[in-house]
Design a protein around this motif. Structure first.
Motif, PDB file in Angstrom:
ATOM      1  N   SER A   1       0.849  -1.198   0.000  1.00 33.92           N
ATOM      2  CA  SER A   1       0.000   0.000   0.000  1.00 33.92           C
ATOM      3  C   SER A   1       0.883   1.246   0.000  1.00 33.92           C
ATOM      4  CB  SER A   1      -0.880   0.032   1.246  1.00 33.92           C
ATOM      5  OG  SER A   1      -1.670  -1.111   1.275  1.00 33.92           O
ATOM      6  N   CYS A   2       0.289   2.339  -0.428  1.00 31.94           N
ATOM      7  CA  CYS A   2       0.997   3.626  -0.424  1.00 31.94           C
ATOM      8  C   CYS A   2       1.346   3.999   1.020  1.00 31.94           C
ATOM      9  CB  CYS A   2       0.085   4.689  -1.033  1.00 31.94           C
ATOM     10  SG  CYS A   2       0.754   6.358  -0.912  1.00 31.94           S
TER      11      CYS A   2
ATOM     12  N   SER B   1       2.607   7.006   1.701  1.00 27.68           N
ATOM     13  CA  SER B   1       2.586   8.481   1.720  1.00 27.68           C
ATOM     14  C   SER B   1       3.973   9.082   1.934  1.00 27.68           C
ATOM     15  CB  SER B   1       1.630   8.987   2.810  1.00 27.68           C
ATOM     16  OG  SER B   1       0.332   8.532   2.544  1.00 27.68           O
TER      17      SER B   1
ATOM     18  N   HIS C   1      -3.421   9.034  -8.143  1.00 32.71           N
ATOM     19  CA  HIS C   1      -3.706   7.593  -8.298  1.00 32.71           C
ATOM     20  C   HIS C   1      -4.822   7.168  -7.343  1.00 32.71           C
ATOM     21  CE1 HIS C   1      -1.348   6.237  -4.725  1.00 32.71           C
ATOM     22  NE2 HIS C   1      -1.902   5.056  -4.938  1.00 32.71           N
ATOM     23  N   LYS C   2      -4.904   7.823  -6.197  1.00 32.44           N
ATOM     24  CA  LYS C   2      -5.988   7.469  -5.260  1.00 32.44           C
ATOM     25  C   LYS C   2      -7.333   7.933  -5.815  1.00 32.44           C
ATOM     26  CE  LYS C   2      -3.121   7.185  -1.185  1.00 32.44           C
ATOM     27  NZ  LYS C   2      -2.647   7.792   0.047  1.00 32.44           N
ATOM     28  N   GLN C   3      -7.353   9.116  -6.425  1.00 33.76           N
ATOM     29  CA  GLN C   3      -8.613   9.593  -7.021  1.00 33.76           C
ATOM     30  C   GLN C   3      -9.099   8.614  -8.092  1.00 33.76           C
ATOM     31  OE1 GLN C   3      -6.921  13.351  -8.118  1.00 33.76           O
ATOM     32  NE2 GLN C   3      -8.160  14.490  -6.622  1.00 33.76           N
TER      33      GLN C   3
ATOM     34  N   ASN D   1      -8.245   5.385  -8.452  1.00 29.05           N
ATOM     35  CA  ASN D   1      -8.616   4.092  -7.846  1.00 29.05           C
ATOM     36  C   ASN D   1      -9.961   4.156  -7.128  1.00 29.05           C
ATOM     37  OD1 ASN D   1      -6.395   2.806  -8.788  1.00 29.05           O
ATOM     38  ND2 ASN D   1      -5.218   2.906  -6.895  1.00 29.05           N
ATOM     39  N   HIS D   2     -10.326   5.351  -6.679  1.00 26.03           N
ATOM     40  CA  HIS D   2     -11.615   5.490  -5.992  1.00 26.03           C
ATOM     41  C   HIS D   2     -12.730   5.909  -6.943  1.00 26.03           C
ATOM     42  CE1 HIS D   2      -9.171   6.025  -2.065  1.00 26.03           C
ATOM     43  NE2 HIS D   2      -9.510   4.777  -2.256  1.00 26.03           N
TER      44      HIS D   2
END
Ligand code: SF4
Ligand code: SF4
Length: 435
Positions: free
Chosen positions: A363-364, A366, A384-386, A388-389
């Protein structure tokens, strides 16, 4: 020595594997698979039917929309199938399958070079259009799209820097076909009438510039040389342009917005063939390297399968961890070796676990490394989180469109997250209206 982003990142250089490998003609494939989309634009329209007999060099896909390019068959034969095909990068299009038979109308025949100096700009653009010539770097668009509108060009930048650490096809073209490259420069110069021509070349290859310069002067043209830092991603057009002009290219933006045009060596070679030899884009030089037995630079027909090209290089030396179309930084990983060579493929690189050097995926954490290396000043951490979500539209608002897909974020990520693949996927979702 110039650079727009400090000295960039020093990647381990693997070009020694194929740098001295002279360009060889690959075998003619028995079957060519020709996708109707081979560049960054929309698909061409298929103009043949199953059972049709096609001559070498004839059009099987016609450019119908702005940004699409003609597709030609590089072998004579019979259309055996027309089918849907998934291409790397989340692209789907029709593909025409041609089974070789009959006589070659062009290959092996003597061709009288045509005098490009007598051609007007419109005729040159028409030859590029008819020949299906696109930019042969990673992000290829039909040249007529960028050169056919006669926007004023102040600076023509000739990109002689191979950004990717495994690829040598452009270098070999420059060494072995320099006369053609120089003619290509002069043709583009005639077309665009730039105030200056700047040759961007890696600082450790300036010996080549002396030879290149002598040939350009012999053609009656003038040029400047920009010796560029070899840190990655210097060979990417955006970074090269900013290093040479000292101006920042706006996001989103094209070189034309700064009054510039950037053209690579392999594209210049295709320009020469289309304009002087009236030869459409049927082949390209591609580096096949990594863990293959005989790393090579092959002049191969479009539509040849990746598998055949790897076999032509003696097959895999060890089982690869990954096979990539393009280079390891910007290329696309593939699992299907029966995919065809397309116009936009600069290299086929078989990477071992050691070459790939990606840590196991976690996992990331941060850590922010992806943010600190991004030459576009983006936050891949957030983007990338935006995506993936399921919120690619938010990623666009945060600058996704400014990502040049240079691959540095993924290279730096200690969590082994395939950031570029995720960012590309986000762009594809937005393009497909699924943002
Ligand atoms: S480099 Fe990788 S682990 Fe670090 S913040 Fe970026 S995505 Fe997360
Ligand atoms: S690939 Fe990563 S490092 Fe490169 S421009 Fe895009 S976000 Fe930035």
């Amino acid at each position: 020595m110039r650079s727009a982003f400090g000295s960039g990142v020093r990647l381990r250089d693997h070009r020694e594997l194929s740098r001295e490998a002279a360009i060889e003609n690959a075998h003619v494939p028995a079957v060519c698979t020709l996708p109707m989309q081979q560049d960054g634009g929309p698909s061409a329209e298929c103009v043949v039917e199953v059972g049709d007999i096609v001559a070498e060099g004839s059009v099987v896909g016609r450019a119908v929309a702005p940004g699409s390019a003609n597709v030609h068959t590089p072998v004579p034969g019979r259309v055996a199938a027309i089918r849907e095909m998934n291409l790397p990068g989340h692209r789907t299009c029709q593909a025409v399958v041609v089974v070789l038979s009959g006589r070659f109308a062009r290959s092996g025949k003597l061709v009288t070079p045509q005098d490009w100096r007598r051609m007007g700009g419109d005729r040159i653009v028409e030859r590029l259009r008819a020949g299906g010539v696109v930019g042969l770097g990673g992000e290829s668009v039909p040249l007529r799209m960028i050169w056919g509108d006669h926007r004023p060009t102040r600076t023509l930048v000739v990109n002689c820097v191979e950004a990717e650490p495994f690829l040598t096809a452009s270098y070999r073209l420059l060494v072995e076909r320099m006369g053609r490259i120089v003619t290509g420069i002069c043709i583009v110069q005639k077309l665009l009438e730039p105030g200056r021509v700047v040759i961007g070349i890696a600082a450790d290859q300036v010996d080549l510039v002396a030879a290149l310069g002598a040939q350009i002067r012999a053609m009656g043209a003038s040029y400047e040389v920009a010796a560029l830092d070899t840190g990655y991603p210097q060979g990417q057009p955006r970074h090269m342009l900013e290093a040479i002009t000292g101006r920042e290219l706006p996001h989103p933006g094209e070189p034309e917005d700064l009054g510039c045009a950037v053209v690579g060596v392999d594209t210049l070679h295709a320009v020469y063939e289309a304009v002087v030899l009236d030869r459409p884009l049927l082949e390209r030089v591609v580096t096949v390297t990594g863990v293959v037995n005989r790393p090579s630079n092959l002049k191969a027909r479009i539509g040849t399968s990746v598998r055949e090209l790897i076999e032509e290089c003696g097959g895999f030396r060890v089982p690869p961890e990954r096979v990539v179309l393009g280079g390891p930084m910007t290329g696309l990983a593939i699992t299907d070796l029966d995919l065809p060579l397309t116009k936009d493929v600069t290299g086929i690189v078989a990477l071992s676990r050691k070459d790939r050097a990606a840590p196991p995926r976690t996992s990331c954490i941060s850590c922010g490394r992806c943010v600190s290396v991004c030459p576009a000043g983006l936050s891949p951490l957030v983007l990338h989180k935006q995506i993936n979500h399921g919120r690619p539209a938010d990623a666009v608002l945060d600058g996704l469109g400014e990502c040049s897909e240079c691959g540095l974020c993924a290279y730096a990520c200690p969590a082994g997250i395939p950031l570029v693949e995720i960012l590309r996927h986000g762009k594809a979702l937005v393009r497909g209206g699924r943002g």
